[in-house]
Write a protein that holds these residues in place. Structure first.
Motif, mmCIF file in Angstrom:
data_model
loop_
_atom_site.group_PDB
_atom_site.id
_atom_site.type_symbol
_atom_site.label_atom_id
_atom_site.label_comp_id
_atom_site.label_asym_id
_atom_site.label_seq_id
_atom_site.Cartn_x
_atom_site.Cartn_y
_atom_site.Cartn_z
ATOM 1 N N ARG A 213 0.833 -1.212 0.000
ATOM 2 C CA ARG A 213 0.000 0.000 0.000
ATOM 3 C C ARG A 213 0.863 1.256 0.000
ATOM 4 N N GLU A 214 1.933 1.247 0.782
ATOM 5 C CA GLU A 214 2.813 2.406 0.848
ATOM 6 C C GLU A 214 3.553 2.608 -0.470
ATOM 7 N N HIS A 215 3.971 1.506 -1.074
ATOM 8 C CA HIS A 215 4.699 1.589 -2.339
ATOM 9 C C HIS A 215 3.810 2.167 -3.445
ATOM 10 N N ILE A 216 2.587 1.682 -3.552
ATOM 11 C CA ILE A 216 1.677 2.173 -4.588
ATOM 12 C C ILE A 216 1.352 3.648 -4.353
ATOM 13 N N LYS A 217 1.189 4.035 -3.109
ATOM 14 C CA LYS A 217 0.943 5.447 -2.796
ATOM 15 C C LYS A 217 2.107 6.318 -3.266
ATOM 16 N N ASN A 218 3.321 5.879 -2.962
ATOM 17 C CA ASN A 218 4.507 6.641 -3.369
ATOM 18 C C ASN A 218 4.625 6.713 -4.888
ATOM 19 N N TRP A 219 4.366 5.579 -5.552
ATOM 20 C CA TRP A 219 4.454 5.576 -7.007
ATOM 21 C C TRP A 219 3.424 6.505 -7.640
ATOM 22 N N LEU A 220 2.199 6.471 -7.141
ATOM 23 C CA LEU A 220 1.159 7.322 -7.707
ATOM 24 C C LEU A 220 1.515 8.800 -7.595
ATOM 25 N N GLU A 221 2.017 9.190 -6.430
ATOM 26 C CA GLU A 221 2.418 10.588 -6.245
ATOM 27 C C GLU A 221 3.508 10.963 -7.244
ATOM 28 N N TRP A 222 4.475 10.073 -7.414
ATOM 29 C CA TRP A 222 5.561 10.321 -8.375
ATOM 30 C C TRP A 222 5.028 10.379 -9.797
ATOM 31 N N MET A 223 4.223 9.390 -10.170
ATOM 32 C CA MET A 223 3.737 9.285 -11.548
ATOM 33 C C MET A 223 2.910 10.509 -11.950
ATOM 34 N N ILE A 224 2.024 10.929 -11.069
ATOM 35 C CA ILE A 224 1.170 12.086 -11.384
ATOM 36 C C ILE A 224 2.012 13.349 -11.534
ATOM 37 N N LYS A 225 2.987 13.512 -10.636
ATOM 38 C CA LYS A 225 3.860 14.688 -10.716
ATOM 39 C C LYS A 225 4.757 14.617 -11.945
ATOM 40 N N GLU A 226 5.279 13.429 -12.244
ATOM 41 C CA GLU A 226 6.220 13.260 -13.354
ATOM 42 C C GLU A 226 5.544 13.483 -14.710
ATOM 43 N N THR A 227 4.315 12.995 -14.841
ATOM 44 C CA THR A 227 3.640 13.051 -16.141
ATOM 45 C C THR A 227 2.685 14.221 -16.287
ATOM 46 N N GLY A 228 2.125 14.676 -15.173
ATOM 47 C CA GLY A 228 1.145 15.761 -15.234
ATOM 48 C C GLY A 228 -0.255 15.323 -15.604
ATOM 49 N N VAL A 229 -0.539 14.002 -15.580
ATOM 50 C CA VAL A 229 -1.888 13.553 -15.921
ATOM 51 C C VAL A 229 -2.897 14.164 -14.948
ATOM 52 N N ARG A 230 -4.123 14.347 -15.437
ATOM 53 C CA ARG A 230 -5.173 14.970 -14.620
ATOM 54 C C ARG A 230 -6.331 14.028 -14.370
ATOM 55 N N GLY A 231 -6.043 12.735 -14.412
ATOM 56 C CA GLY A 231 -7.069 11.760 -14.089
ATOM 57 C C GLY A 231 -6.516 10.358 -14.225
ATOM 58 N N LEU A 232 -7.276 9.390 -13.690
ATOM 59 C CA LEU A 232 -6.852 7.997 -13.687
ATOM 60 C C LEU A 232 -8.007 7.105 -14.102
ATOM 61 N N ARG A 233 -7.684 6.074 -14.879
ATOM 62 C CA ARG A 233 -8.628 5.012 -15.202
ATOM 63 C C ARG A 233 -8.118 3.743 -14.531
ATOM 64 N N PHE A 234 -8.908 3.181 -13.616
ATOM 65 C CA PHE A 234 -8.520 1.982 -12.873
ATOM 66 C C PHE A 234 -8.936 0.737 -13.654
ATOM 67 N N ASP A 235 -7.985 -0.133 -13.933
ATOM 68 C CA ASP A 235 -8.253 -1.381 -14.628
ATOM 69 C C ASP A 235 -8.676 -2.465 -13.638
ATOM 70 N N ALA A 236 -9.573 -3.353 -14.089
ATOM 71 C CA ALA A 236 -9.888 -4.610 -13.386
ATOM 72 C C ALA A 236 -10.327 -4.413 -11.946
ATOM 73 N N LEU A 237 -11.228 -3.459 -11.708
ATOM 74 C CA LEU A 237 -11.615 -3.142 -10.335
ATOM 75 C C LEU A 237 -12.312 -4.281 -9.616
ATOM 76 N N LYS A 238 -13.016 -5.131 -10.342
ATOM 77 C CA LYS A 238 -13.765 -6.167 -9.630
ATOM 78 C C LYS A 238 -12.851 -7.239 -9.041
ATOM 79 N N HIS A 239 -11.545 -7.169 -9.352
ATOM 80 C CA HIS A 239 -10.576 -8.123 -8.814
ATOM 81 C C HIS A 239 -9.740 -7.527 -7.673
#
Length: 489
Positions: A213-239
């Motif tokens: 959980r901590e790793h994914i949180k850190n990656w998301l913060e980095w990824m959003i800042k690095e790329t500048g994306v303004r939204g997310l599409r979550f794949d395979a949520l029912k799993h």
């Protein structure tokens, strides 16, 4: 001035593996802006199993086309610099780029590890079919090509809940990984298909582990800042554990703000399942309207035997349009894919009219429908019949919407316009013989002469002194009637 939202899924399954996709997107941004797109859903851009991978066989989240790993620096779509430039170009035109998050599993580990498992029945993951025993499997990810840049986190067997390959015995199956506080996600937090649908493929990520959980949180913060994306599409949520997704969305909202867009794929056409999931995550994300897509698929298969007046029955957009993202086709519904359910050509303009010319939900334009598919599945481009609908959505789908869904084969609706967009539309479609629909455009349109903007019907319709007209439609066709002065102007 108000504007109708429009999303474009800017990829399809069989795109050529030429590394040119990000460059093509950059060149296409002006056109996307012109047709009214304000969200672009990008393909998964993290390093996957190979440059042939569409992106869902995820390997390294921190590599977005920067490191020489699994045989290449680039992904299928290009390198990091090209990706970042494409996102920046989109944002310069006011178009929000959405990243596709593949957080359910990881593939193609760098090393094997030994650990204990129990084999389960693939058709009922709650049923064990072996005693506990030790296997060796590919679960150690240490990313030698990246050499610890951005993150030195290494994935081990205890970060996963299940695996599909026992290297010791060269055997495939579904194996539940054993250990303290390990197991499938709670039955109520994942889809109940196969008893418990936590496991989907590859090495299944265990979100009960705090390091994960901590790793994914850190990656998301980095990824959003690095790329500048303004939204997310979550794949395979029912799993994926819905309670984890709920908490993750709360964290994203806190750091990125309420206008940061969140969208999820929960592939289940049953409305009650979608509503239960939305409640479980506190309605923090929108969902793709799978039920509506399946209605379109069945309608395109059944022809005149389908009750067109029930086309929205059981759909998310009918029940809760504020959280619905509508679509006609996508990468998963293409020919040759496990969820294959491609809409037949004759119904393509019908289906796009049903999402683009209505004000409920956010409609999605699929790259494969718009530009065609050249590799693998051969499919024509439908741009010629979609473009008029996009123009109508951008300039004319405003004001009060009135439905005339009162006939088995022929339905219609009107959008009456607003002061800013005074020219409304009258839509008629049929899946059977030629027909008509008597509808009103209101007294403000009294005496106006309407023509079919799609040029599917050659007649003109003169409205009476109350703004009422009889709007015809040809056999298995769609007509969108609009005041001829709107075309002249």
């Amino acid at each position: 001035m108000e504007k109708n939202s429009l999303m474009m899924q800017y990829f399809e399954w069989y795109l050529p593996n030429d590394g040119q996709h990000w460059l093509k997107l950059q060149k296409d941004v002006d056109h996307l802006h012109e047709i009214g797109v304000n969200y672009v859903w990008l393909p998964p851009f993290c390093k996957a199993t190979s440059i042939n991978d569409v992106g869902y066989g995820i390997y390294d989240l921190w590599d977005i086309g920067e490191f020489d790993q699994l045989g290449s620096v680039r992904t299928k779509y290009g390198n990091k610099e090209e990706l970042l430039q494409a996102i920046q170009t989109l944002h310069q035109k006011g178009i929000h780029a959405l990243a596709d998050l593949v957080l359910n599993h990881k593939a193609y580990a760098d090393g094997k590890e030994k650990f204990r498992v129990i084999k389960v029945n693939p058709d009922n993951r709650q049923e064990t079919i072996s005693d506990p025993y030790e296997i060796e499997a590919w679960t150690h990810f240490y990313f030698p090509g990246r050499k610890g840049k951005y993150s030195d986190f290494e994935w081990h067997w205890y970060h996963f809940s299940g695996i599909d390959y026992d290297a010791t015995n060269d055997e495939q199956g579904i194996y539940l990984i054993l250990g303290d506080e390990k197991g499938w996600a709670d039955d109520q937090s994942v889809d109940n298909s196969f008893g418990n649908y936590d496991y989907l493929m590859f090495a299944d990520i265990d979100y009960s582990h705090p390091e994960v959980r901590e790793h994914i949180k850190n990656w998301l913060e980095w990824m959003i800042k690095e790329t500048g994306v303004r939204g997310l599409r979550f794949d395979a949520l029912k799993h994926i554990d819905s309670q984890y997704i709920k908490g993750l969305c709360e964290e994203i909202r806190e750091t990125q703000g309420e206008d940061f867009y969140l969208l999820g794929e929960y592939w289940n056409p049953d409305l009650s399942n979608n509503l239960d999931y939305l409640a479980a995550v506190d309605y923090q994300i929108d969902l793709f309207d799978v039920g509506l897509h399946m209605n379109f698929f069945q309608a395109s298969q059944a022809g005149s035997q389908y009750d067109l007046s029930k086309i929205f029955k059981g759909s998310l957009v009918e029940d809760n349009p504020l959280v619905s993202v509508t679509f006609v086709n996508n990468h998963d519904t293409q020919i040759g894919q496990p969820l294959e359910s491609r809409i037949e050509s004759w119904f393509m303009q019908h289906a796009y009219a049903l999402i683009l010319l209505r004000q409920q939900g956010i409609p999605t334009l699929f790259y494969g429908d718009y530009y065609g598919i050249q590799n693998g599945e051969k499919s024509p481009a439908y741009q010629e019949i979609i473009d008029p609908l996009l123009h109508l959505r951008k300039y004319h789908v405003y004001g009060e919407q009135v439905d005339y869904f009162d006939h088995y084969n022929t339905i219609g609706w009107t959008c009456l316009g607003t002061p800013e967009h005074p020219y409304g539309i009258a839509v008629v479609m049929t899946n059977g013989d030629e027909g008509f629909k008597e509808m009103t455009m209101g007294e403000l349109n009294a005496g106006a002469v309407f023509v079919d903007y799609l040029n599917n019907h050659s007649e003109k319709v003169e409205l009476d002194d109350q703004g009422v007209g009889v709007f015809p439609v040809n056999k298995t066709s769609v007509s969108v009637w609009i005041d001829q002065k709107a075309i002249w102007n």
